[in-house]
Design an enzyme around this catalytic site. Structure first.
Site, PDB file in Angstrom:
ATOM      1  N   ASN A 133       5.834  -4.334   4.013  1.00 14.27           N
ATOM      2  CA  ASN A 133       6.619  -4.092   5.231  1.00 14.27           C
ATOM      3  C   ASN A 133       7.463  -5.309   5.603  1.00 14.27           C
ATOM      4  O   ASN A 133       8.650  -5.192   5.923  1.00 14.27           O
ATOM      5  CB  ASN A 133       5.693  -3.772   6.408  1.00 14.27           C
ATOM      6  CG  ASN A 133       5.082  -2.389   6.324  1.00 14.27           C
ATOM      7  OD1 ASN A 133       5.435  -1.588   5.450  1.00 14.27           O
ATOM      8  ND2 ASN A 133       4.153  -2.098   7.222  1.00 14.27           N
ATOM      9  N   ASN A 142       0.834  -1.206   0.000  1.00 14.10           N
ATOM     10  CA  ASN A 142       0.000   0.000   0.000  1.00 14.10           C
ATOM     11  C   ASN A 142       0.860   1.243   0.000  1.00 14.10           C
ATOM     12  O   ASN A 142       1.962   1.239   0.559  1.00 14.10           O
ATOM     13  CB  ASN A 142      -0.842   0.088   1.294  1.00 14.10           C
ATOM     14  CG  ASN A 142      -1.993  -0.879   1.312  1.00 14.10           C
ATOM     15  OD1 ASN A 142      -2.553  -1.230   0.276  1.00 14.10           O
ATOM     16  ND2 ASN A 142      -2.340  -1.324   2.503  1.00 14.10           N
ATOM     17  N   ALA A 143       0.307   2.296  -0.587  1.00 10.55           N
ATOM     18  CA  ALA A 143       0.888   3.620  -0.366  1.00 10.55           C
ATOM     19  C   ALA A 143       0.140   4.234   0.815  1.00 10.55           C
ATOM     20  O   ALA A 143      -1.098   4.327   0.787  1.00 10.55           O
ATOM     21  CB  ALA A 143       0.726   4.478  -1.610  1.00 10.55           C
ATOM     22  N   ASP A 144       0.859   4.601   1.858  1.00  9.36           N
ATOM     23  CA  ASP A 144       0.234   5.269   3.006  1.00  9.36           C
ATOM     24  C   ASP A 144       0.271   6.779   2.763  1.00  9.36           C
ATOM     25  O   ASP A 144       1.359   7.362   2.659  1.00  9.36           O
ATOM     26  CB  ASP A 144       1.008   4.941   4.299  1.00  9.36           C
ATOM     27  CG  ASP A 144       0.856   3.475   4.699  1.00  9.36           C
ATOM     28  OD1 ASP A 144      -0.071   2.801   4.189  1.00  9.36           O
ATOM     29  OD2 ASP A 144       1.663   3.012   5.529  1.00  9.36           O
ATOM     30  N   LEU A 172       3.128  -9.385  22.431  1.00 10.27           N
ATOM     31  CA  LEU A 172       2.561  -8.683  23.582  1.00 10.27           C
ATOM     32  C   LEU A 172       3.136  -7.280  23.734  1.00 10.27           C
ATOM     33  O   LEU A 172       3.272  -6.776  24.852  1.00 10.27           O
ATOM     34  CB  LEU A 172       2.840  -9.507  24.856  1.00 10.27           C
ATOM     35  CG  LEU A 172       2.279 -10.941  24.850  1.00 10.27           C
ATOM     36  CD1 LEU A 172       2.918 -11.777  25.954  1.00 10.27           C
ATOM     37  CD2 LEU A 172       0.760 -10.921  24.996  1.00 10.27           C
ATOM     38  N   ASN A 193      -1.441 -10.962  17.743  1.00  7.60           N
ATOM     39  CA  ASN A 193      -1.493 -10.162  18.960  1.00  7.60           C
ATOM     40  C   ASN A 193      -2.801 -10.505  19.677  1.00  7.60           C
ATOM     41  O   ASN A 193      -3.560 -11.372  19.223  1.00  7.60           O
ATOM     42  CB  ASN A 193      -1.341  -8.661  18.652  1.00  7.60           C
ATOM     43  CG  ASN A 193      -2.464  -8.122  17.767  1.00  7.60           C
ATOM     44  OD1 ASN A 193      -3.547  -8.685  17.705  1.00  7.60           O
ATOM     45  ND2 ASN A 193      -2.200  -7.022  17.077  1.00  7.60           N
ATOM     46  N   LYS A 198       1.166  -4.642   4.852  1.00  9.80           N
ATOM     47  CA  LYS A 198       1.863  -5.624   5.694  1.00  9.80           C
ATOM     48  C   LYS A 198       2.825  -6.489   4.905  1.00  9.80           C
ATOM     49  O   LYS A 198       3.899  -6.856   5.398  1.00  9.80           O
ATOM     50  CB  LYS A 198       0.844  -6.503   6.432  1.00  9.80           C
ATOM     51  CG  LYS A 198       0.132  -5.705   7.495  1.00  9.80           C
ATOM     52  CD  LYS A 198      -0.710  -6.513   8.415  1.00  9.80           C
ATOM     53  CE  LYS A 198      -1.108  -5.659   9.588  1.00  9.80           C
ATOM     54  NZ  LYS A 198      -0.006  -5.401  10.512  1.00  9.80           N
ATOM     55  N   GLY A 216       5.119  -5.079  14.486  1.00  7.95           N
ATOM     56  CA  GLY A 216       4.635  -6.450  14.313  1.00  7.95           C
ATOM     57  C   GLY A 216       5.116  -7.053  12.991  1.00  7.95           C
ATOM     58  O   GLY A 216       5.454  -8.240  12.927  1.00  7.95           O
ATOM     59  N   ASP A 217       5.144  -6.237  11.949  1.00  3.84           N
ATOM     60  CA  ASP A 217       5.607  -6.728  10.646  1.00  3.84           C
ATOM     61  C   ASP A 217       7.102  -7.054  10.681  1.00  3.84           C
ATOM     62  O   ASP A 217       7.547  -8.065  10.139  1.00  3.84           O
ATOM     63  CB  ASP A 217       5.331  -5.694   9.547  1.00  3.84           C
ATOM     64  CG  ASP A 217       3.847  -5.387   9.399  1.00  3.84           C
ATOM     65  OD1 ASP A 217       3.032  -6.289   9.658  1.00  3.84           O
ATOM     66  OD2 ASP A 217       3.516  -4.252   9.029  1.00  3.84           O
TER      67      ASP A 217
HETATM   68  P1  ATP Z   1       1.366  -3.850  14.997  1.00  7.11           P
HETATM   69  O1  ATP Z   1       0.868  -2.764  15.912  1.00  7.11           O
HETATM   70  O2  ATP Z   1       2.536  -3.417  14.155  1.00  7.11           O
HETATM   71  O3  ATP Z   1       0.301  -4.601  14.250  1.00  7.11           O
HETATM   72  P2  ATP Z   1       1.532  -6.138  16.764  1.00  7.11           P
HETATM   73  O4  ATP Z   1       0.456  -5.775  17.711  1.00  7.11           O
HETATM   74  O5  ATP Z   1       1.309  -7.249  15.815  1.00  7.11           O
HETATM   75  O6  ATP Z   1       2.055  -4.870  15.978  1.00  7.11           O
HETATM   76  P3  ATP Z   1       3.479  -5.853  18.864  1.00  7.11           P
HETATM   77  O7  ATP Z   1       3.253  -6.828  19.950  1.00  7.11           O
HETATM   78  O8  ATP Z   1       3.073  -4.438  19.056  1.00  7.11           O
HETATM   79  O9  ATP Z   1       2.867  -6.480  17.525  1.00  7.11           O
HETATM   80  O10 ATP Z   1       5.031  -5.820  18.492  1.00  7.11           O
HETATM   81  C1  ATP Z   1       5.729  -6.930  18.014  1.00  7.11           C
HETATM   82  C2  ATP Z   1       6.967  -7.147  18.847  1.00  7.11           C
HETATM   83  O11 ATP Z   1       7.799  -5.985  18.795  1.00  7.11           O
HETATM   84  C3  ATP Z   1       6.685  -7.400  20.316  1.00  7.11           C
HETATM   85  O12 ATP Z   1       6.456  -8.788  20.541  1.00  7.11           O
HETATM   86  C4  ATP Z   1       7.966  -6.913  20.975  1.00  7.11           C
HETATM   87  O13 ATP Z   1       8.949  -7.912  20.951  1.00  7.11           O
HETATM   88  C5  ATP Z   1       8.381  -5.751  20.070  1.00  7.11           C
HETATM   89  N1  ATP Z   1       7.857  -4.498  20.638  1.00  7.11           N
HETATM   90  C6  ATP Z   1       6.680  -3.897  20.353  1.00  7.11           C
HETATM   91  N2  ATP Z   1       6.497  -2.795  21.116  1.00  7.11           N
HETATM   92  C7  ATP Z   1       7.586  -2.697  21.903  1.00  7.11           C
HETATM   93  C8  ATP Z   1       8.023  -1.778  22.911  1.00  7.11           C
HETATM   94  N3  ATP Z   1       7.276  -0.724  23.272  1.00  7.11           N
HETATM   95  N4  ATP Z   1       9.226  -2.005  23.506  1.00  7.11           N
HETATM   96  C9  ATP Z   1       9.992  -3.052  23.151  1.00  7.11           C
HETATM   97  N5  ATP Z   1       9.641  -3.950  22.220  1.00  7.11           N
HETATM   98  C10 ATP Z   1       8.464  -3.795  21.604  1.00  7.11           C
END
Ligand code: ATP
Length: 298
Positions: free
Chosen positions: A44, A12-14, A218, A183, A41, A248-249
């Protein structure tokens, strides 16, 4: 294998505009200059893996337009093999994003060409699938296309899925996941109800649906890796978070690559947590993804 990782997914273009206040119905507000960032995604994940040094290919569809060319250029600049990126059929997918001073945003996504990545396109990319050690997908493309990827997966090729945006999944897709990476919100939708108990309990509920392994991310609490044998917590690296977009990506791409390279799941997740940690210390999605040297220096 020619590729450590094949990402099948969206590009995607954001289109981002900063506003004082997000407009209500029938309202017009003035905003900042437009910023255009490569996103999606799939795009990314491919950029994240390539920047770490993984030999990476992308199977995606973009429009025959300026946004499509921008996305292809940014993939190539990161070192992604874009021979599998199809062009045309619909405008490039875009996300229209308005962000207010508190950081709250409103987003409209037009899937465009992402919605035209078909099962037929997957069948035509058979050689690419055969050349790849790991295949990673998300759900910003049609589910039937992901189903076809699973059906076409060569013997011995690992399949990794981040079901985002989440929806209920057919059993044959769940059974192929090694791991299913979710997540909390995604876990809830996949399980199809409120999650009870701890992340360990969520992982058990997810495993009961058939994936070979599960990883629950998490945020600042790190991640949990679970198989039928049990689960392991992987702590987050303590950093000053600036922007979690794309974390997350980046995590998923790094995990998929390391698992394909033969790392133990907990070891691969620990590496992915370091990659995610660097990504949150910088603004933006793809521009925030680290090189292997930057991960080592953390
Ligand atoms: P997105 O918001 O990109 O969809 P997500 O919810 O799938 O992400 P997150 O759990 O937010 O995934 O992030 C993926 C991983 O990145 C986490 O498991 C953690 O290891 C790392 N991470 C995310 N946020 C932080 C933070 N504030 N500090 C340190 N590590 C983090």
């Amino acid at each position: 294998y020619d590729y450590d990782l094949l990402v099948v997914g969206s590009a995607n273009a954001d289109l981002v505009i900063g506003v004082e206040r997000r407009p209500g119905a029938g309202e017009t507000v003035l905003g900042s200059d437009l910023a255009v960032h490569p996103g999606g995604k799939g795009g990314n994940q491919a950029v994240a893996a390539a920047r770490l040094g993984a030999r990476t290919a992308l199977l995606a569809r973009v429009g025959d337009d300026g946004h499509g060319r921008l996305l292809l250029d940014s993939q190539r600049a990161a070192g992604v093999d874009t021979a599998g990126v199809l062009v045309g059929g619909a405008p490039t997918g875009v996300a229209l994003i308005t962000v207010d001073p508190s950081g709250d945003n409103s987003i409209v996504v037009s899937p465009g060409a992402n919605g035209r990545l078909t099962p037929e396109d997957v069948r035509a990319a058979d050689a690419l699938l055969r050349a790849s050690r790991v295949v990673s997908a998300q759900l910003e493309i049609p589910l039937e296309t992901v189903v076809e990827v699973v059906r076409r997966l060569p013997e011995g090729t690992r399949f990794v899925l981040n079901p985002s945006p989440p929806r209920e999944l057919p059993a044959e897709v769940l059974a192929a996941c090694d791991p299913l990476i979710v997540n909390e919100h995604e876990a809830q939708v996949i399980v199809g109800g409120e999650l009870a108990g701890s992340p360990e309990d969520w992982a058990r509920a997810l495993l009961a649906l058939g994936p070979r392994s599960v990883v629950v991310t998490l945020g600042a609490q790190g991640a949990l890796v679970a198989t039928a044998e049990g689960s392991v917590r992987v702590p987050a690296v303590r950093v000053e978070a600036v922007d979690t977009t794309g974390a997350g990506d980046a995590f998923t791409a790094a995990l998929a690559w390391k698992l394909g390279a033969g790392a133990e799941p907990a070891e691969a997740a620990a590496y992915a947590a370091r990659v995610g940690a660097v990504a949150v210390t910088r603004a933006g999605a793809q521009v925030s993804f680290p090189t292997a040297e930057e991960v080592a220096a953390l």
